[in-house]
Design a protein around this motif. Structure first.
Motif, PDB file in Angstrom:
ATOM      1  N   VAL A  19     -25.994  50.164   9.381  1.00  0.00           N
ATOM      2  CA  VAL A  19     -26.351  48.971   8.627  1.00  0.00           C
ATOM      3  C   VAL A  19     -26.996  49.387   7.318  1.00  0.00           C
ATOM      4  O   VAL A  19     -27.954  50.144   7.310  1.00  0.00           O
ATOM      5  CB  VAL A  19     -27.325  48.083   9.439  1.00  0.00           C
ATOM      6  CG1 VAL A  19     -27.753  46.885   8.636  1.00  0.00           C
ATOM      7  CG2 VAL A  19     -26.694  47.671  10.747  1.00  0.00           C
ATOM      8  N   ASP A  20     -26.445  48.894   6.226  1.00  0.00           N
ATOM      9  CA  ASP A  20     -27.015  49.130   4.913  1.00  0.00           C
ATOM     10  C   ASP A  20     -27.712  47.842   4.491  1.00  0.00           C
ATOM     11  O   ASP A  20     -27.041  46.843   4.207  1.00  0.00           O
ATOM     12  CB  ASP A  20     -25.929  49.504   3.913  1.00  0.00           C
ATOM     13  CG  ASP A  20     -26.493  49.893   2.554  1.00  0.00           C
ATOM     14  OD1 ASP A  20     -27.701  49.662   2.312  1.00  0.00           O
ATOM     15  OD2 ASP A  20     -25.721  50.420   1.726  1.00  0.00           O
ATOM     16  N   PRO A  21     -29.042  47.822   4.484  1.00  0.00           N
ATOM     17  CA  PRO A  21     -29.766  46.589   4.173  1.00  0.00           C
ATOM     18  C   PRO A  21     -29.532  46.089   2.747  1.00  0.00           C
ATOM     19  O   PRO A  21     -29.838  44.950   2.439  1.00  0.00           O
ATOM     20  CB  PRO A  21     -31.228  46.952   4.405  1.00  0.00           C
ATOM     21  CG  PRO A  21     -31.293  48.429   4.340  1.00  0.00           C
ATOM     22  CD  PRO A  21     -29.939  48.940   4.737  1.00  0.00           C
ATOM     23  N   ARG A  22     -28.943  46.916   1.881  1.00  0.00           N
ATOM     24  CA  ARG A  22     -28.678  46.492   0.505  1.00  0.00           C
ATOM     25  C   ARG A  22     -27.370  45.727   0.364  1.00  0.00           C
ATOM     26  O   ARG A  22     -27.116  45.115  -0.653  1.00  0.00           O
ATOM     27  CB  ARG A  22     -28.674  47.704  -0.419  1.00  0.00           C
ATOM     28  CG  ARG A  22     -30.030  48.438  -0.447  1.00  0.00           C
ATOM     29  CD  ARG A  22     -29.892  49.749  -1.108  1.00  0.00           C
ATOM     30  NE  ARG A  22     -29.002  50.559  -0.235  1.00  0.00           N
ATOM     31  CZ  ARG A  22     -28.662  51.803  -0.459  1.00  0.00           C
ATOM     32  NH1 ARG A  22     -29.069  52.407  -1.532  1.00  0.00           N
ATOM     33  NH2 ARG A  22     -27.896  52.464   0.366  1.00  0.00           N
ATOM     34  N   LYS A  23     -26.520  45.768   1.390  1.00  0.00           N
ATOM     35  CA  LYS A  23     -25.227  45.095   1.330  1.00  0.00           C
ATOM     36  C   LYS A  23     -25.269  43.824   2.171  1.00  0.00           C
ATOM     37  O   LYS A  23     -25.919  43.787   3.209  1.00  0.00           O
ATOM     38  CB  LYS A  23     -24.125  46.010   1.866  1.00  0.00           C
ATOM     39  CG  LYS A  23     -23.857  47.202   0.989  1.00  0.00           C
ATOM     40  CD  LYS A  23     -22.695  48.000   1.540  1.00  0.00           C
ATOM     41  CE  LYS A  23     -22.369  49.185   0.651  1.00  0.00           C
ATOM     42  NZ  LYS A  23     -21.270  49.976   1.203  1.00  0.00           N
ATOM     43  N   PRO A  24     -24.540  42.789   1.719  1.00  0.00           N
ATOM     44  CA  PRO A  24     -24.511  41.552   2.511  1.00  0.00           C
ATOM     45  C   PRO A  24     -23.718  41.758   3.793  1.00  0.00           C
ATOM     46  O   PRO A  24     -22.804  42.575   3.850  1.00  0.00           O
ATOM     47  CB  PRO A  24     -23.807  40.557   1.592  1.00  0.00           C
ATOM     48  CG  PRO A  24     -22.995  41.397   0.679  1.00  0.00           C
ATOM     49  CD  PRO A  24     -23.766  42.683   0.493  1.00  0.00           C
ATOM     50  N   ALA A  25     -24.086  41.019   4.829  1.00  0.00           N
ATOM     51  CA  ALA A  25     -23.365  41.092   6.096  1.00  0.00           C
ATOM     52  C   ALA A  25     -22.071  40.302   5.989  1.00  0.00           C
ATOM     53  O   ALA A  25     -22.024  39.256   5.349  1.00  0.00           O
ATOM     54  CB  ALA A  25     -24.227  40.529   7.208  1.00  0.00           C
ATOM     55  N   LEU A  26     -21.018  40.815   6.585  1.00  0.00           N
ATOM     56  CA  LEU A  26     -19.734  40.129   6.593  1.00  0.00           C
ATOM     57  C   LEU A  26     -19.403  39.728   8.021  1.00  0.00           C
ATOM     58  O   LEU A  26     -19.490  40.539   8.929  1.00  0.00           O
ATOM     59  CB  LEU A  26     -18.625  41.045   6.063  1.00  0.00           C
ATOM     60  CG  LEU A  26     -18.745  41.479   4.616  1.00  0.00           C
ATOM     61  CD1 LEU A  26     -17.627  42.452   4.269  1.00  0.00           C
ATOM     62  CD2 LEU A  26     -18.700  40.274   3.698  1.00  0.00           C
ATOM     63  N   TRP A  27     -19.037  38.475   8.201  1.00  0.00           N
ATOM     64  CA  TRP A  27     -18.637  37.993   9.518  1.00  0.00           C
ATOM     65  C   TRP A  27     -17.129  38.086   9.594  1.00  0.00           C
ATOM     66  O   TRP A  27     -16.428  37.411   8.859  1.00  0.00           O
ATOM     67  CB  TRP A  27     -19.110  36.546   9.688  1.00  0.00           C
ATOM     68  CG  TRP A  27     -18.945  36.070  11.078  1.00  0.00           C
ATOM     69  CD1 TRP A  27     -17.904  35.356  11.576  1.00  0.00           C
ATOM     70  CD2 TRP A  27     -19.835  36.266  12.155  1.00  0.00           C
ATOM     71  NE1 TRP A  27     -18.090  35.084  12.893  1.00  0.00           N
ATOM     72  CE2 TRP A  27     -19.277  35.636  13.289  1.00  0.00           C
ATOM     73  CE3 TRP A  27     -21.052  36.925  12.299  1.00  0.00           C
ATOM     74  CZ2 TRP A  27     -19.895  35.627  14.526  1.00  0.00           C
ATOM     75  CZ3 TRP A  27     -21.661  36.905  13.532  1.00  0.00           C
ATOM     76  CH2 TRP A  27     -21.097  36.273  14.622  1.00  0.00           C
ATOM     77  N   ARG A  28     -16.603  38.919  10.463  1.00  0.00           N
ATOM     78  CA  ARG A  28     -15.163  39.157  10.490  1.00  0.00           C
ATOM     79  C   ARG A  28     -14.493  38.563  11.724  1.00  0.00           C
ATOM     80  O   ARG A  28     -13.372  38.876  12.020  1.00  0.00           O
ATOM     81  CB  ARG A  28     -14.889  40.643  10.442  1.00  0.00           C
ATOM     82  CG  ARG A  28     -15.336  41.217   9.127  1.00  0.00           C
ATOM     83  CD  ARG A  28     -14.958  42.624   9.007  1.00  0.00           C
ATOM     84  NE  ARG A  28     -15.475  43.099   7.727  1.00  0.00           N
ATOM     85  CZ  ARG A  28     -15.018  44.111   7.092  1.00  0.00           C
ATOM     86  NH1 ARG A  28     -14.039  44.801   7.586  1.00  0.00           N
ATOM     87  NH2 ARG A  28     -15.543  44.473   5.946  1.00  0.00           N
ATOM     88  N   ARG A  29     -15.186  37.703  12.424  1.00  0.00           N
ATOM     89  CA  ARG A  29     -14.611  37.074  13.593  1.00  0.00           C
ATOM     90  C   ARG A  29     -13.901  35.792  13.194  1.00  0.00           C
ATOM     91  O   ARG A  29     -14.423  35.020  12.420  1.00  0.00           O
ATOM     92  CB  ARG A  29     -15.700  36.763  14.601  1.00  0.00           C
ATOM     93  CG  ARG A  29     -15.147  36.337  15.917  1.00  0.00           C
ATOM     94  CD  ARG A  29     -16.267  36.181  16.915  1.00  0.00           C
ATOM     95  NE  ARG A  29     -16.002  34.921  17.592  1.00  0.00           N
ATOM     96  CZ  ARG A  29     -16.885  34.042  17.935  1.00  0.00           C
ATOM     97  NH1 ARG A  29     -18.144  34.257  17.668  1.00  0.00           N
ATOM     98  NH2 ARG A  29     -16.559  32.951  18.550  1.00  0.00           N
ATOM     99  N   ARG A  30     -12.743  35.574  13.741  1.00  0.00           N
ATOM    100  CA  ARG A  30     -11.986  34.367  13.433  1.00  0.00           C
ATOM    101  C   ARG A  30     -12.682  33.167  14.071  1.00  0.00           C
ATOM    102  O   ARG A  30     -13.058  33.206  15.237  1.00  0.00           O
ATOM    103  CB  ARG A  30     -10.592  34.519  13.982  1.00  0.00           C
ATOM    104  CG  ARG A  30      -9.691  33.427  13.606  1.00  0.00           C
ATOM    105  CD  ARG A  30      -8.315  33.751  14.050  1.00  0.00           C
ATOM    106  NE  ARG A  30      -7.436  33.376  12.968  1.00  0.00           N
ATOM    107  CZ  ARG A  30      -6.158  33.480  13.009  1.00  0.00           C
ATOM    108  NH1 ARG A  30      -5.580  34.000  14.047  1.00  0.00           N
ATOM    109  NH2 ARG A  30      -5.437  33.097  11.995  1.00  0.00           N
ATOM    110  N   HIS A  31     -12.837  32.096  13.314  1.00  0.00           N
ATOM    111  CA  HIS A  31     -13.477  30.885  13.817  1.00  0.00           C
ATOM    112  C   HIS A  31     -12.432  29.830  14.124  1.00  0.00           C
ATOM    113  O   HIS A  31     -11.525  29.602  13.334  1.00  0.00           O
ATOM    114  CB  HIS A  31     -14.458  30.324  12.781  1.00  0.00           C
ATOM    115  CG  HIS A  31     -15.609  31.227  12.553  1.00  0.00           C
ATOM    116  ND1 HIS A  31     -16.643  31.351  13.426  1.00  0.00           N
ATOM    117  CD2 HIS A  31     -15.872  32.104  11.554  1.00  0.00           C
ATOM    118  CE1 HIS A  31     -17.510  32.237  12.978  1.00  0.00           C
ATOM    119  NE2 HIS A  31     -17.045  32.714  11.833  1.00  0.00           N
ATOM    120  N   LYS A  32     -12.584  29.191  15.250  1.00  0.00           N
ATOM    121  CA  LYS A  32     -11.704  28.112  15.640  1.00  0.00           C
ATOM    122  C   LYS A  32     -12.420  26.809  15.346  1.00  0.00           C
ATOM    123  O   LYS A  32     -13.505  26.553  15.864  1.00  0.00           O
ATOM    124  CB  LYS A  32     -11.428  28.211  17.139  1.00  0.00           C
ATOM    125  CG  LYS A  32     -10.020  28.095  17.505  1.00  0.00           C
ATOM    126  CD  LYS A  32      -9.877  28.260  18.989  1.00  0.00           C
ATOM    127  CE  LYS A  32      -8.449  28.048  19.370  1.00  0.00           C
ATOM    128  NZ  LYS A  32      -8.276  28.164  20.796  1.00  0.00           N
TER     129      LYS A  32
END
Length: 137
Positions: A88-101
């Motif tokens: 985890v790089d605290p300087r980068k934003p988190a990306l949610w890569r799960r498909r949402h239904k």
């Protein structure tokens, strides 16, 4: 029938902050000795007293348990080179890569009648918002 008692060493790695840790356990209970340099744990092992940090250059841990005159086979643990788990790089934003239904039922709800569970039917209709050309108001 002959019963024999066996002694073995189990291990696990985990991350604690930036440090890789190693936890050893004798099954059933016993004293564990280990080495980080490939030498014999029986002759020059460190007495295990709890999880320990694994030095970054260590590639192999040797461990052996002793209890009630029994001695386990020497366990060779290959230390993984890659980091444990995601980094985890605290300087980068988190990306949610799960498909949402968006619709769990798989059926459209526009202009349908459904029972609300209370014996009354309720009608649901969707209308387009001003400026939306995808339907009529």
């Amino acid at each position: 029938m002959c019963w024999t008692n066996d002694l073995e060493v189990k291990y696990r790695f985990y991350q604690q902050g930036e440090q890789r840790m190693c936890e050893l356990r004798a099954i059933p209970e016993g004293e564990i000795r280990y080495t980080l340099d490939g030498s014999s744990p029986e002759r020059s092992g460190i007495r295990y007293e709890g999880p320990f940090p694994v030095p970054s250059k260590t590639r192999t841990i040797l461990a052996q348990a002793v209890a009630d005159g029994l001695r386990s086979p020497v366990l060779q643990i290959d230390v993984p080179i890659d980091p444990i788990g995601p980094t985890v790089d605290p300087r980068k934003p988190a990306l949610w890569r799960r498909r949402h239904k968006l619709d769990d039922t798989g059926t459209p709800i526009a202009s349908s009648s459904r029972s609300s569970g209370t014996g009354r039917a309720c009608a649901v209709s969707l209308r387009s918002l001003p400026g939306n050309s995808a339907g009529s108001s």
